[in-house]
Design a protein around this motif. Structure first.
Motif, PDB file in Angstrom:
ATOM      1  N   PRO A 209      27.079  20.283 -76.883  1.00  0.00           N
ATOM      2  CA  PRO A 209      28.018  21.187 -77.514  1.00  0.00           C
ATOM      3  C   PRO A 209      29.102  20.641 -78.340  1.00  0.00           C
ATOM      4  CG  PRO A 209      28.419  21.004 -75.269  1.00  0.00           C
ATOM      5  CD  PRO A 209      27.135  20.291 -75.606  1.00  0.00           C
ATOM      6  N   ALA A 210      29.364  19.310 -78.463  1.00  0.00           N
ATOM      7  CA  ALA A 210      30.375  18.536 -79.089  1.00  0.00           C
ATOM      8  C   ALA A 210      29.979  18.153 -80.637  1.00  0.00           C
ATOM      9  CB  ALA A 210      30.963  17.498 -78.578  1.00  0.00           C
ATOM     10  N   ARG A 211      28.537  18.513 -80.895  1.00  0.00           N
ATOM     11  CA  ARG A 211      27.882  18.069 -82.228  1.00  0.00           C
ATOM     12  C   ARG A 211      27.360  19.133 -82.895  1.00  0.00           C
ATOM     13  NH1 ARG A 211      26.867  12.569 -82.240  1.00  0.00           N
ATOM     14  NH2 ARG A 211      26.632  12.904 -84.722  1.00  0.00           N
ATOM     15  N   PRO A 212      27.493  19.064 -84.452  1.00  0.00           N
ATOM     16  CA  PRO A 212      26.731  20.288 -85.018  1.00  0.00           C
ATOM     17  C   PRO A 212      25.182  20.164 -84.548  1.00  0.00           C
ATOM     18  CG  PRO A 212      28.100  18.837 -86.340  1.00  0.00           C
ATOM     19  CD  PRO A 212      27.890  18.204 -85.126  1.00  0.00           C
ATOM     20  N   LEU A 213      24.952  21.463 -84.458  1.00  0.00           N
ATOM     21  CA  LEU A 213      23.601  21.913 -84.305  1.00  0.00           C
ATOM     22  C   LEU A 213      23.125  21.081 -82.668  1.00  0.00           C
ATOM     23  CD1 LEU A 213      21.585  24.188 -85.410  1.00  0.00           C
ATOM     24  CD2 LEU A 213      20.351  22.173 -86.510  1.00  0.00           C
ATOM     25  N   GLY A 214      24.214  20.865 -81.911  1.00  0.00           N
ATOM     26  CA  GLY A 214      23.762  20.238 -80.695  1.00  0.00           C
ATOM     27  C   GLY A 214      23.237  18.780 -80.816  1.00  0.00           C
ATOM     28  N   ASN A 215      23.383  18.239 -81.943  1.00  0.00           N
ATOM     29  CA  ASN A 215      23.178  16.824 -82.284  1.00  0.00           C
ATOM     30  C   ASN A 215      21.585  16.917 -82.415  1.00  0.00           C
ATOM     31  OD1 ASN A 215      23.766  14.196 -82.780  1.00  0.00           O
ATOM     32  ND2 ASN A 215      23.101  13.509 -80.836  1.00  0.00           N
ATOM     33  N   ASN A 216      21.025  17.957 -83.000  1.00  0.00           N
ATOM     34  CA  ASN A 216      19.610  18.140 -83.388  1.00  0.00           C
ATOM     35  C   ASN A 216      19.290  18.391 -84.764  1.00  0.00           C
ATOM     36  OD1 ASN A 216      18.413  18.037 -80.454  1.00  0.00           O
ATOM     37  ND2 ASN A 216      19.755  19.657 -80.279  1.00  0.00           N
TER      38      ASN A 216
END
Length: 427
Positions: A262-269
């Motif tokens: 949740p801390a990264r854009p697009l969940g880091n995906n």
């Protein structure tokens, strides 16, 4: 290896005798009201997890409860309970210390206890000896005239806190922007949200508003089937391990289960990864069940060649794969109770339950896979002193530590819970 049913006594024995057993924190022998004034979840499995700033804190309780002996508190609880009679129902989670559950009218997991609360509309008060999200659920399922009480407000849940409503709403907005919201030719929407019972009422309400559902560790597979009948993919939170283990059992490939940070854009995906997914797993976990490892299982098999290893599905995938069986706390207790021959069981779940099962079933050899005594930090915050306090306050017509869910959250949360109740687990 310890078989004493009381973790409190076990911890004091370890501290006093310097035995070969270990505990994850020597602070476990401190009184919970001393722990309450410190930041964090407290000593135990969750002590290294970050806690939200807005997490409830327990204020100081009267000195008479802090200063009473275990025997005095036990007598006070018995007297208050007898005088209150049917006006109160006490619910005790499997992971509570024996000094607490011995006063419970019902003992079970969060789902079983929520149902027990629902079945007692005559009680004026429900004292929930568990953690915050459980008390919220009891409030959702009880009548408006009933008061649900959490004896210690600091009894939260680090897993539940790993998915807050703002993070989930942000995730949902990103998924909607990428995948849209319109159903496909088969009438399936792009994403169905599924939350584990171990989540806040706000998250359950989110699921209710967005066509989603709540699951338990007993009916997770049935719930995922329900979701796939209605959606192309599932957003599963907050426990990645339960979601992953359940989906693997259903034949879904690991590659189709990206982890959402949740801390990264697009969940880091990448967008392609999300579009190709079947189950999007939230980056959450249970700190108790994360402690169990394949190495512990290997050692159990060396020490006990005929051992039967059962772990909770909140354990990591590699641990579940190495075990003989996995299942909810209800599954574990039933498996042990139904074993007709003396059996050696190695169990991967919270130590209070394991040691209580060992005491209740002397015909079997039962031990916890983790050799370090490390109870759930927040379950351990409930203590007989708090129970005596809230019960004697009820005798004076004072409700302490009432847990209430606002109507704007409660109404959609009940929708998702009713869907869960209709998704009966397979026997």
């Amino acid at each position: 290896m310890t078989t004493t049913a009381s973790i409190e006594l076990t911890l004091k024995d370890i501290s006093a005798t310097g035995s070969d057993d270990e505990m994850c924190s020597t602070d476990l022998i401190d009184a919970p009201w001393d722990v309450d004034i410190r930041p964090g979840y407290g000593p135990g499995a969750s002590m290294d997890d970050p806690i939200p700033q807005a997490a409830p804190r327990q204020g100081e309780i009267p000195a008479e409860y802090r200063d009473s002996s275990a025997e005095e508190l036990n007598e006070r609880i018995i007297r208050a309970k007898a005088e209150l009679g049917d006006r109160v129902v006490i619910l005790g989670h499997h992971y509570q210390r024996v000094e607490v559950v011995e006063h419970a009218d019902y003992i079970g997991d969060s789902f079983m206890l929520a149902k027990a609360a629902q079945n007692h509309p005559e009680a004026e008060a429900i004292v929930f000896c568990g953690v915050h999200f459980m008390a919220e659920t009891a409030d959702l399922l009880s009548t408006p005239d009933q008061s649900v009480i959490l004896p210690n407000l600091a009894a939260g849940c680090s897993m539940a806190d790993m998915a807050d409503i703002d993070q989930v709403e942000d995730c949902w907005e990103q998924l909607t922007d990428l995948l849209g919201s319109e159903p496909d030719a088969e009438g399936k929407v792009p994403v169905i949200p599924v939350t584990y019972m171990n989540s806040s009422a706000a998250i359950k309400g989110f699921c209710g508003r967005n066509g989603g559902i709540v699951c338990t560790s007993s009916n997770a597979e049935v719930v995922l089937e329900w979701a796939f009948e209605r959606g192309q993919r599932v957003l599963f939170f907050p426990d990645q391990h339960l979601g992953r283990n359940t989906a693997l059992n259903m034949g879904i490939d690991l590659e189709a289960m990206p982890l959402w940070n949740p801390a990264r854009p697009l969940g880091n995906n990448s967008p392609d990864t999300v579009e190709d997914s079947k189950v999007i797993l939230w980056q959450g976990f249970c700190s108790v069940h994360k402690r169990f490892t394949p190495a512990q299982i290997d050692k159990a098999r060396i020490d006990h060649p005929d051992v039967r290893v059962i772990v909770h599905p909140e354990c990591p995938q590699e641990t579940v794969a190495a075990a003989d069986e996995s299942g909810s706390t209800a599954y574990i207790t039933k498996a042990i109770a139904e074993a007709t021959e003396p059996t050696t069981f190695a169990i991967g779940t919270e130590i209070n339950l394991v040691q209580r099962l060992a005491a209740e079933h002397p015909e079997h050899t039962i031990f916890c896979l983790d050799p370090v005594v490390c109870p759930c930090s927040t379950m351990y915050r409930i203590h007989p002193g708090y129970i005596a306090w809230v019960l004697e306050s009820l005798l004076e017509s004072t409700v302490i530590n009432q847990i209430t869910v606002d109507a704007e959250v409660a109404d959609p949360a009940r929708v998702s819970l009713e869907r869960m109740l209709a998704a009966k687990p397979r026997v």
